[in-house]
Design a protein around this motif. Structure first.
Motif, PDB file in Angstrom:
ATOM      1  N   ALA A  25       0.284  -1.092   0.144  1.00  0.00           N
ATOM      2  CA  ALA A  25       0.075   0.008   0.023  1.00  0.00           C
ATOM      3  C   ALA A  25       0.685   1.136  -0.475  1.00  0.00           C
ATOM      4  CB  ALA A  25      -1.057  -0.172   1.070  1.00  0.00           C
ATOM      5  N   PRO A  26       0.567   2.394  -0.710  1.00  0.00           N
ATOM      6  CA  PRO A  26       1.199   2.967  -0.835  1.00  0.00           C
ATOM      7  C   PRO A  26       1.364   4.140   0.322  1.00  0.00           C
ATOM      8  CG  PRO A  26       0.126   3.525  -2.522  1.00  0.00           C
ATOM      9  CD  PRO A  26      -0.566   2.579  -1.854  1.00  0.00           C
ATOM     10  N   ASP A  27       2.158   5.284   0.696  1.00  0.00           N
ATOM     11  CA  ASP A  27       1.805   5.859   1.715  1.00  0.00           C
ATOM     12  C   ASP A  27       1.433   7.264   1.727  1.00  0.00           C
ATOM     13  OD1 ASP A  27       2.914   4.091   3.865  1.00  0.00           O
ATOM     14  OD2 ASP A  27       4.802   4.773   3.179  1.00  0.00           O
ATOM     15  N   LEU A  28       0.472   7.632   1.957  1.00  0.00           N
ATOM     16  CA  LEU A  28      -0.705   8.777   1.469  1.00  0.00           C
ATOM     17  C   LEU A  28       0.491  10.530   2.338  1.00  0.00           C
ATOM     18  CD1 LEU A  28      -4.307   8.129   1.963  1.00  0.00           C
ATOM     19  CD2 LEU A  28      -2.915   7.401  -0.008  1.00  0.00           C
ATOM     20  N   GLN A  50      -1.214  13.641  -3.055  1.00  0.00           N
ATOM     21  CA  GLN A  50      -0.127  13.377  -3.299  1.00  0.00           C
ATOM     22  C   GLN A  50      -0.052  12.194  -2.289  1.00  0.00           C
ATOM     23  OE1 GLN A  50       2.987  15.879  -3.594  1.00  0.00           O
ATOM     24  NE2 GLN A  50       4.752  14.359  -4.258  1.00  0.00           N
ATOM     25  N   TRP A  51       1.513  10.626  -2.866  1.00  0.00           N
ATOM     26  CA  TRP A  51       1.461  10.078  -2.023  1.00  0.00           C
ATOM     27  C   TRP A  51       2.754   9.747  -2.325  1.00  0.00           C
ATOM     28  CZ3 TRP A  51      -2.372  10.125  -6.003  1.00  0.00           C
ATOM     29  CH2 TRP A  51      -2.533   9.542  -7.084  1.00  0.00           C
ATOM     30  N   GLY A  52       3.468   8.705  -1.872  1.00  0.00           N
ATOM     31  CA  GLY A  52       4.839   8.197  -1.930  1.00  0.00           C
ATOM     32  C   GLY A  52       4.738   7.113  -3.298  1.00  0.00           C
ATOM     33  N   LYS A  53       6.190   6.824  -3.937  1.00  0.00           N
ATOM     34  CA  LYS A  53       6.301   6.046  -4.564  1.00  0.00           C
ATOM     35  C   LYS A  53       6.478   4.767  -4.687  1.00  0.00           C
ATOM     36  CE  LYS A  53       8.858   5.920  -9.206  1.00  0.00           C
ATOM     37  NZ  LYS A  53       9.731   4.773  -9.206  1.00  0.00           N
ATOM     38  N   LEU A  54       6.258   3.725  -5.097  1.00  0.00           N
ATOM     39  CA  LEU A  54       6.641   2.486  -4.668  1.00  0.00           C
ATOM     40  C   LEU A  54       8.359   2.311  -5.806  1.00  0.00           C
ATOM     41  CD1 LEU A  54       3.149   0.597  -4.917  1.00  0.00           C
ATOM     42  CD2 LEU A  54       5.190   1.333  -3.028  1.00  0.00           C
ATOM     43  N   ASN A  55       8.854   1.561  -4.633  1.00  0.00           N
ATOM     44  CA  ASN A  55      10.301   0.878  -5.258  1.00  0.00           C
ATOM     45  C   ASN A  55       9.749  -0.486  -6.267  1.00  0.00           C
ATOM     46  OD1 ASN A  55      12.300   0.926  -5.977  1.00  0.00           O
ATOM     47  ND2 ASN A  55      13.552   0.151  -4.298  1.00  0.00           N
ATOM     48  N   VAL A  78      -5.081   4.905  -1.847  1.00  0.00           N
ATOM     49  CA  VAL A  78      -4.549   4.853  -3.079  1.00  0.00           C
ATOM     50  C   VAL A  78      -3.542   3.540  -2.943  1.00  0.00           C
ATOM     51  CG1 VAL A  78      -2.991   5.280  -4.517  1.00  0.00           C
ATOM     52  CG2 VAL A  78      -4.316   7.477  -3.541  1.00  0.00           C
ATOM     53  N   ARG A  79      -4.613   2.759  -4.081  1.00  0.00           N
ATOM     54  CA  ARG A  79      -3.277   1.717  -4.434  1.00  0.00           C
ATOM     55  C   ARG A  79      -2.945   1.012  -5.532  1.00  0.00           C
ATOM     56  NH1 ARG A  79      -9.070  -2.663  -5.721  1.00  0.00           N
ATOM     57  NH2 ARG A  79      -9.003  -2.052  -7.219  1.00  0.00           N
ATOM     58  N   TRP A 113      -4.666  -0.738  -0.672  1.00  0.00           N
ATOM     59  CA  TRP A 113      -5.090   0.110  -0.704  1.00  0.00           C
ATOM     60  C   TRP A 113      -4.636   0.482   0.535  1.00  0.00           C
ATOM     61  CZ3 TRP A 113      -8.108   2.914  -4.006  1.00  0.00           C
ATOM     62  CH2 TRP A 113      -9.028   2.159  -5.007  1.00  0.00           C
ATOM     63  N   SER A 114      -4.118   1.364   0.651  1.00  0.00           N
ATOM     64  CA  SER A 114      -3.632   2.597   1.550  1.00  0.00           C
ATOM     65  C   SER A 114      -4.501   2.490   2.628  1.00  0.00           C
ATOM     66  CB  SER A 114      -3.087   3.028   1.048  1.00  0.00           C
ATOM     67  OG  SER A 114      -4.318   4.274   0.967  1.00  0.00           O
ATOM     68  N   LYS A 115      -3.753   2.949   3.922  1.00  0.00           N
ATOM     69  CA  LYS A 115      -4.468   3.903   5.223  1.00  0.00           C
ATOM     70  C   LYS A 115      -5.352   4.729   4.291  1.00  0.00           C
ATOM     71  CE  LYS A 115      -0.768   3.017   8.674  1.00  0.00           C
ATOM     72  NZ  LYS A 115      -0.247   3.614   9.466  1.00  0.00           N
TER      73      LYS A 115
END
Length: 878
Positions: free
Chosen positions: A648-651, A668-673, A722-723, A733-735
């Protein structure tokens, strides 16, 4: 030559990594994690427990004991769709539609559908493990007062509960000081309060005051195990009872005497009784299909044979659409027009299938799943999609599957014997059961070195065939006088097929050293004799694992001579299946009522394996490491496959619980690696359960999106999540974050300007009036503030009073008076500064800012250093 050989060896080793441990290689990407995802494309079925119809729009709802619990039938699409969120217990036994309200009876009492919130609401949080098996509703006219009440009764495993306020409060009805297990209600559909109930299959209970008081009419009613009860539509003295074993009983004297009425009835198990409201025909569901008869001359007729599974649990007569719909024990629903008997399977939408067993062929080309009620399914794409392969199968309840090196597949059924397929499941033929009394085939095993040698486990012990099923002999263990119970599992040593282990339901483990000619019990250290599975280590034949129903997993390192429990970390000790990886046999897996556990020999500890099954009862596991397959068969929710899915991305922005002024904000949310191509999906909802989604976007390539104009309103709260999606697979899904869109105003003492939502304007246009401090409180003309939050303000010159209206709040203030009126109540403007009162300065009405702001739910922030005031409206949004 040595170099060439070394290169070849290295290539083989590298290929083995990709063949046997691909999931571990993927794990090196930090933003991927193991998730169980539904893998049931084409895998349909379901145990249906009840139907109910909305009399206003003829919508049909079905209850099930797994899956989503309640489904709604879509007439035009001829498919089911899950109905509603919030159903805390998905094991639904009954449904009731009354006065535009839908109720679901579950194993945690009753839930009610909230049409405004669009979710299920539990009626009583204190009711735990109270199974609402049946419900009924009716109007009751009290004879003394003439008052009319709408009554709802819930029959449970802990007696009868009654409500007359639409389920808000429930009364547990005491019946002669006993707690009865209620299975069905019947009433006469008039207002005189007559209700009949069946209790524990043994008693008939009668109430003449709408369920307030009860008395026992008859015990057993001339039979045993009454399943269902009906009171005739025209004659309230005529009662019809459906039994478990003796068919239909009818009483014409209100239950005192009974007579059998089973002419032309082929099956004596009656699950439900109904009466056609228009014709008064009786209709019944049995474990041989559905029957009907005329009202007076009781001669039953089979409506139409069902095409596959004829064990009908429930049915409904849809008089609006002139159809009959039946719900089966594991094969979902069928429907037919009453005047054109032809059953149509409703295959889509309901996938709560009970998976009993799974196997993979030696090449891994096919996977087969045996289900409870839907027969056999086959997959040729590693479990992604499934096709039902039941040609020739006459019994849909599959208990066991096995295959040999010739490609033959055997299927063992519940009371249907054995079926054989020699063409990868395209067709099946029945093998004559070993004996008349051994049609319950709980386990099957082929001799790994002789395909003609077959062992089947039954309730009578093991039967062995050395002629590929043409003839059989009973080889024990146990005797007719001292039976071992059902043979639940058979495991043959692949290196020495003379060594056979079997597990039983009640007598533990037996071992044969001579191919089944003789047996010895082997239970030293085993604390539970209900064995569910035995497996022999592929590299060390003296190392054996077994699972039990209630005592976890045991291991033996001395060929079964003794056993020890290995349950560290195993939080659920009801283990239904165990297996190990062929190429990593130091890793084991266990199927429990709370998902899959994995065990490593190195740390001797079980841990939950993969996310998503923590509350899912799993009955079978299938691992084919070479083909990269790991599947879990569930009790009622079909098959799950293990996949690496994005985390799940970080919001990031807006921050959780933020108050913002922008109605077109950037989220905006964080990018996954992750190396693979990745997209994101975003949802914005006006409620935290995401029942009211107002903005939904998929295939987002970046990590920021601007909400367009027109979607978000001021003074509202919004939830967002976001997912990530990778190659068609959906991550979690994210938080859930929320933000409030507010009105924000900034002003300063002695400054004629105010900033409202980022735009500067005059507080008192054209007059230069400024906020001032008097009696240590801020005063100013307040019209600009009230109108900025869609409020109204009125000046009443005669009384020199100001009326302020914001939403439903009304405030009156009078010049020179320290008392204000708020919603018709007198309130001191400032208890700490009793001299604070409105006044007139230079012809402008100066009002106390904090008092007004806080009474219209506006947050006030004061910065003393700069004498700046920040106003936020509303201060809170619920």
């Amino acid at each position: 030559m040595r170099t060439k050989k070394l290169v070849c060896t290295l290539l083989v080793f590298i290929m083995s990594l990709f063949c046997y441990t691909p999931l571990n290689l993927k794990a090196m990407q930090e933003d991927l994690s193991l998730h169980w995802v539904s893998s049931g494309g084409g895998l349909y079925g379901g145990v249906i427990t009840a139907f109910v119809q909305n009399p206003i729009n003829s919508d049909i709802y079905a209850s099930t004991i797994r899956g989503h619990g309640v489904y709604k039938y879509m007439h035009e699409q001829q498919q089911w769709e899950p109905f509603g969120e919030g159903l805390g217990n998905k094991r639904v036994h009954s449904l009731l539609f009354t006065q535009d309200m839908l109720f679901a009876g579950t194993e945690d009492f009753v839930f009610k559908w909230d049409s405004l919130q669009q979710q299920w609401m539990k009626m009583n949080e204190e009711m735990k493990q109270v199974t609402a098996k049946t419900m009924i509703a009716f109007d009751y006219l009290q004879p003394l007062t003439g008052e009319k009440h709408h009554i709802i009764l819930a029959g449970t495993n802990q007696g009868i509960y009654r409500t007359q306020d639409q389920g808000l409060t429930w009364e547990n009805i005491n019946i002669a000081g006993k707690t009865y297990d209620i299975s069905d209600f019947a009433n006469t559909k008039n207002e005189n309060g007559l209700v009949i109930a069946t209790a524990a299959g043994r008693w008939l209970l009668r109430s003449n005051d709408a369920g307030k008081n009860w008395n026992i009419v008859n015990e057993k009613a001339g039979t045993t195990e009454i399943k269902s009860i009906w009171v005739d539509n025209e004659n309230s003295s005529r009662w019809v009872a459906g039994t478990y074993q003796q068919g239909i009983m009818i009483s014409n004297d209100s239950g005192f005497t009974w007579a059998h009425h089973n002419e032309q009835l082929n099956n004596m198990y009656i699950s439900q009784i109904k009466q056609n409201e228009r014709t008064n025909e009786y209709w019944i569901s049995t474990y041989d299909g559905i029957y009907y008869t005329a009202h007076q001359d009781i001669k039953w007729q089979l409506f139409q044979p069902l095409p596959f599974n004829d064990q009908v649990n429930a049915f409904i007569i849809d008089i609006y659409n002139q159809i009959i719909m039946v719900g089966t024990q594991g094969d979902g629903a069928y429907w037919s027009k009453k005047n054109q008997p032809l059953w149509n399977s409703i295959k889509r939408g309901m996938d709560n299938t009970y998976i009993r067993t799974m196997i993979s062929t030696a090449t891994g080309r096919y996977i087969f799943a045996g289900t409870w009620g839907s027969g056999i399914f086959r997959s040729s794409d590693k479990g992604l999609t499934w096709t039902r392969v039941n040609q020739g199968i006459t019994n849909p309840f599959i208990l066991s599957l096995a295959y040999n090196d010739r490609g033959d597949i055997l299927a063992g059924t519940f009371n249907g014997g054995l079926f054989l397929s020699s063409n990868s499941g395209e067709s099946w033929q029945q093998i004559t059961a070993p004996t008349l009394f051994s049609k319950y085939i709980y386990s099957i095993a082929y001799d790994p070195q002789d395909s003609n040698r077959i062992y089947v486990g039954t309730e009578e012990g093991i039967f062995r065939s050395v002629s590929n099923g043409e003839s059989w002999s009973n080889i024990g263990p146990g005797t007719r006088d001292q039976p071992t119970g059902e043979i639940t599992t058979i495991e043959i040593n692949p290196g020495n097929p003379k060594i056979i282990f079997v597990g039983t339901r009640s007598s533990g483990v037996y071992i044969s050293q001579n191919g089944g000619d003789s047996w010895i019990p082997s239970n030293e250290g085993v604390t539970n004799k209900h064995i569910t599975k035995i497996i022999i280590h592929p590299r060390h034949s003296n190392f054996i694992l077994l699972s039990t129903f209630g005592s976890g997993v045991f291991q033996s390192k001395d060929g079964g001579a003794s056993w020890e429990a290995i349950n560290q970390g195993l939080n659920n000790l009801k283990v239904y299946d165990i297996t190990l990886e062929l190429h990593q046999p130091q890793i084991y897996y266990a199927a429990t009522d709370v998902g899959i556990y994995q065990f490593h020999e190195e740390n001797e500890n079980w841990k939950i394996y993969g996310e998503g099954l923590e509350r899912e009862p799993i009955r079978s596991i299938m691992i084919e490491t070479q083909q990269n397959i790991l599947l879990a068969g569930s009790y009622g929710n079909g098959i799950y496959a293990l996949q690496y899915l994005p985390n799940a991305p970080d919001l990031q922005q807006p921050a959780h619980q933020a108050k913002i002024i922008d109605q077109e904000p950037n989220l905006q949310w964080g990018k996954l690696n992750i190396d693979s191509p990745l997209t994101y999906a975003l949802q914005v909802s006006s409620d935290q359960h995401f029942n009211q989604i107002i903005f939904d976007r998929t295939n987002i390539t970046g990590t920021i999106i601007k909400i367009p104009q027109g979607y978000l309103n001021r003074h509202q709260r919004y939830y967002w999540r976001v997912r990530a999606e990778i190659k068609g697979d959906t991550g979690k899904w994210s938080k859930i974050y929320y933000f409030d869109i507010v009105t924000m105003m900034i002003l300063k003492i002695n400054d004629p300007l105010i900033t409202i939502n980022g735009k500067e304007q005059e507080i008192d246009p054209g007059r230069g009036t400024v906020p001032i401090i008097r009696s240590q409180r801020t005063f100013l003309p307040i019209r600009v503030i009230i109108e900025s939050v869609d409020g109204e303000i009125e000046w009443h010159p005669d009384a020199q009073s100001v009326k302020i209206m914001v939403n439903s709040k009304i405030i009156w203030l009078t010049i020179g008076k320290t008392i204000a009126i708020v919603d018709e109540k007198e309130i001191q403007i400032d208890p700490n500064e009793t001299s604070v009162a409105p006044f007139i300065l230079n012809g402008r009405t100066m009002l106390p800012l904090r008092f007004i702001a806080e009474n219209i739910f506006m947050e006030v922030q004061w910065e003393g250093a700069t004498q700046t005031i920040t106003l936020i409206y509303p201060s809170a949004i619920e």
